[in-house]
Write a protein that holds these residues in place. Structure first.
Motif, PDB file in Angstrom:
ATOM      1  N   THR A  18      22.843  63.153  34.021  1.00 24.30           N
ATOM      2  CA  THR A  18      22.358  61.838  34.567  1.00 24.30           C
ATOM      3  C   THR A  18      23.069  61.455  35.844  1.00 24.30           C
ATOM      4  O   THR A  18      22.323  60.851  36.483  1.00 24.30           O
ATOM      5  CB  THR A  18      22.955  60.649  33.263  1.00 24.30           C
ATOM      6  N   ASP A  63      21.102  64.121  27.846  1.00 26.76           N
ATOM      7  CA  ASP A  63      20.165  63.136  28.393  1.00 26.76           C
ATOM      8  C   ASP A  63      19.101  62.516  27.423  1.00 26.76           C
ATOM      9  O   ASP A  63      18.938  61.369  27.323  1.00 26.76           O
ATOM     10  CB  ASP A  63      19.470  63.618  29.761  1.00 26.76           C
ATOM     11  N   LYS A  66      21.088  60.365  25.205  1.00 26.60           N
ATOM     12  CA  LYS A  66      21.285  59.187  25.818  1.00 26.60           C
ATOM     13  C   LYS A  66      20.190  58.177  25.811  1.00 26.60           C
ATOM     14  O   LYS A  66      20.204  57.043  25.580  1.00 26.60           O
ATOM     15  CB  LYS A  66      21.961  59.334  27.119  1.00 26.60           C
ATOM     16  N   GLU A  69      19.393  56.939  22.456  1.00 26.04           N
ATOM     17  CA  GLU A  69      20.306  55.769  22.026  1.00 26.04           C
ATOM     18  C   GLU A  69      19.728  54.369  23.065  1.00 26.04           C
ATOM     19  O   GLU A  69      19.760  53.448  22.403  1.00 26.04           O
ATOM     20  CB  GLU A  69      21.573  55.737  22.629  1.00 26.04           C
ATOM     21  N   GLU A  70      19.327  54.577  24.311  1.00 22.11           N
ATOM     22  CA  GLU A  70      18.844  53.485  25.112  1.00 22.11           C
ATOM     23  C   GLU A  70      17.721  52.590  24.578  1.00 22.11           C
ATOM     24  O   GLU A  70      17.275  51.530  24.713  1.00 22.11           O
ATOM     25  CB  GLU A  70      19.028  53.839  26.416  1.00 22.11           C
ATOM     26  N   TYR A 126      16.389  59.068  32.597  1.00 21.93           N
ATOM     27  CA  TYR A 126      16.803  60.357  32.040  1.00 21.93           C
ATOM     28  C   TYR A 126      15.763  61.696  32.372  1.00 21.93           C
ATOM     29  O   TYR A 126      16.271  62.691  31.950  1.00 21.93           O
ATOM     30  CB  TYR A 126      17.128  60.221  30.713  1.00 21.93           C
TER      31      TYR A 126
END
Length: 539
Positions: A18, A63, A66, A69-70, A126
């Protein structure tokens, strides 16, 4: 070959953390400082540099985690973000498609255009590819996941009709709405209008736009690339939301950007809403004619469509002798039909015009050697002839749907590859004849159903094991090239996906495909929207 291409696209892409790509510019075309663009031309020279993208950079596995999760933070709620392996696999593959497929990394249930924007922005942050899923009825690998990891946006919850303008003959709906549900709603409300595009049952408006679909009604009403979509609301790879035009029936204002997204298969933008043009619901009746061969049947259709009564023909469906035998054997008709090449017509208009059209059709088919002609004078007879009384209570089963079930049921344990080519109508008899001869030589069992008024037909080819699958794949390859050599197309209505990308240069030419790539590169320079589909960004 297709698997290798998809994997090469993924492995050729550079993975970056990232922190490495957060500050990358949105566009990533490279032009050397020393390049002199003063002599660039449209057809060559330095302009070629502008058309050549650098290798796409996709997010690493970290990524992907991540991003998931976002997504959970951005779209809270039960079952909005799904990572169950079975769900990921089901959204990335189809039991009716035999092209390479990959499971997604996450499935996101979108409820609004705003939801889609959030997902697109996280995807871009990402560098995670996005693939859209609607009715999951497509056959060419359109919604397969990407090997390096992908986000699937499921649009099935965006299935609402937002506005009906009866006096203007149009409606606005979300892209997850199904065409059958739209027509059912109009009928229930007593509105004498309908949406005439009729692909396979379960197809959604977004998918129909993406694949540039058509169906049995195309001989009368045309395809998705006609004027049936007045405008579309689209989320672009940049996260911007555009509406392609206003609601007027016609417009000469600028480029036709609506058409840009029809047939693009989600590679240029994600359609979230559309305004559909509706047609008057016209009374219909059904007729059937049988022939000693396909050539006589197609010749009859050409003559019928070129008469003043041609506009009263809503559908003309061809079922070959193998298909008629399969339908009889499967028990899908109350009384078996003679095993001959058969045409089914839908006639529309006033009672007087239908009667006159029926008389003309009967006269013409008999002059072309028809051995049997039947006209369904009542609604009950029409239902029985077109879709059969046994299935009338089910969802819009027509002959093309029964054809698939019949073909498979007569060969227990077999799977079926459904092809889709289209040629000028005058070349259809030769194509069907050569295809049936080729499949017979290869020892493959098959049936044929076609939208003969358009020169479009589907060979349904059976196989039971990997060896037969390879034979089928080779036969499909020969069929496609045969159609293109007849000035036809590799796909009449199913779209390109991953299954037909290898034929585009042969059909359209290198420069046309290069133009498509240029448009793709300009709108989606990071190649995040459905990568590997239609014209491969990196090939």
């Amino acid at each position: 070959m297709l698997t290798a291409r998809l994997e090469a696209t993924a492995t050729g892409a550079q993975f970056a953390s990232t922190s490495e790509h957060e500050d990358l510019p949105y566009a990533h075309f490279k032009i050397s400082d020393s390049e002199d663009l003063s002599d660039a031309s449209i057809t060559g020279g330095a302009s070629d540099v502008l058309r050549t993208p650098s290798t796409p950079t996709y997010g690493s596995p970290e990524d992907v985690g991540k991003a998931i999760e976002e997504l959970r933070e951005a779209l809270p709620g039960k079952n909005r973000i799904q990572t169950n392996p079975d769900t990921l696999q089901a959204h990335g593959s189809s039991p009716n498609s035999y092209h390479p497929s990959f499971a997604h990394s996450v499935v996101v249930m979108a409820h609004s255009t705003e939801d889609v924007v959030k997902v697109v922005n996280i995807s871009r942050k990402y560098r995670i590819p996005i693939v859209v899923s609607g009715g999951a009825t497509s056959l060419e690998g359109h919604f397969s996941g990407f090997p390096s990891g992908s986000i699937c946006i499921d649009m099935s919850a965006m299935n609402h009709i937002l506005e009906i303008n009866e006096s203007d003959g149009d409606l606005r709906c979300q892209s997850g709405a199904k065409w059958e549900d739209i027509n059912d709603t109009l009928k229930e409300k007593g509105i004498p209008l309908f949406f005439p595009l009729d692909p396979g049952p379960g197809a959604t408006i977004g998918g129909m736009i993406g694949t540039g679909c058509s169906g049995t009604n195309a001989v009368r009403y045309g395809t998705a690339k006609a004027e049936w979509f007045l405008n579309v609301t689209v989320v672009l790879p940049s996260g911007k939301v555009i509406k392609t035009r206003r609601r007027a029936r016609k417009s000469s204002a600028g480029f036709d950007t609506t058409k840009l997204f029809i047939g693009a298969e989600g590679t240029l933008g994600i359609v979230t809403e559309a305004t559909l043009r509706l047609a008057p619901r016209v009374p219909t009746k059904v007729a059937m004619a049988q022939f000693p061969n396909v050539e006589k049947a197609v010749s009859a259709v050409q003559q019928i469509l070129n008469t003043p009564y041609g506009p009263h023909i809503q559908c003309v469906e061809l079922l070959d002798d193998h298909m008629m035998a399969a339908i009889n054997a499967a028990g899908m008709v109350d009384a078996p039909y003679p095993v001959q090449d058969t045409l089914f017509f839908k006639l529309q208009g006033s009672p007087e015009s239908i009667r006159e059209t029926s008389n003309v059709v009967q006269e013409i088919v008999q002059s072309h050697g028809s051995t049997r002609f039947e006209f369904a004078a009542t609604e009950e007879e029409a239902d029985e002839m077109w879709q059969n009384r046994k299935y009338a209570s089910q969802r819009q089963f027509s002959w093309r749907d029964i054809a698939l079930f019949s073909t498979i049921s007569t060969h227990p344990g077999a799977k079926c590859w459904t092809t889709d080519v289209c040629v000028p109508v005058s070349r259809l008899p030769q194509l069907v004849y050569e295809t049936k001869e080729d499949l017979a030589k290869a020892g493959l069992k098959s049936t044929i159903v076609g939208h003969v008024g358009d020169g479009n037909f589907h060979a349904l080819i059976l196989f039971k094991d990997e060896e037969e699958l390879q034979s089928v794949s080779a036969a499909v390859h020969r069929l496609v090239h045969r159609a293109i050599e007849m000035d036809g197309t590799c796909t009449g209505e199913h779209g390109v996906g991953v299954g037909k990308t290898e034929y585009l240069v042969d059909e359209l030419g290198e420069d046309t495909v290069e133009l498509m790539k240029t448009i793709k590169n300009a709108i989606d320079p990071l190649n995040l929207f459905n990568p590997g589909k239609v014209c491969d960004f990196c090939s």
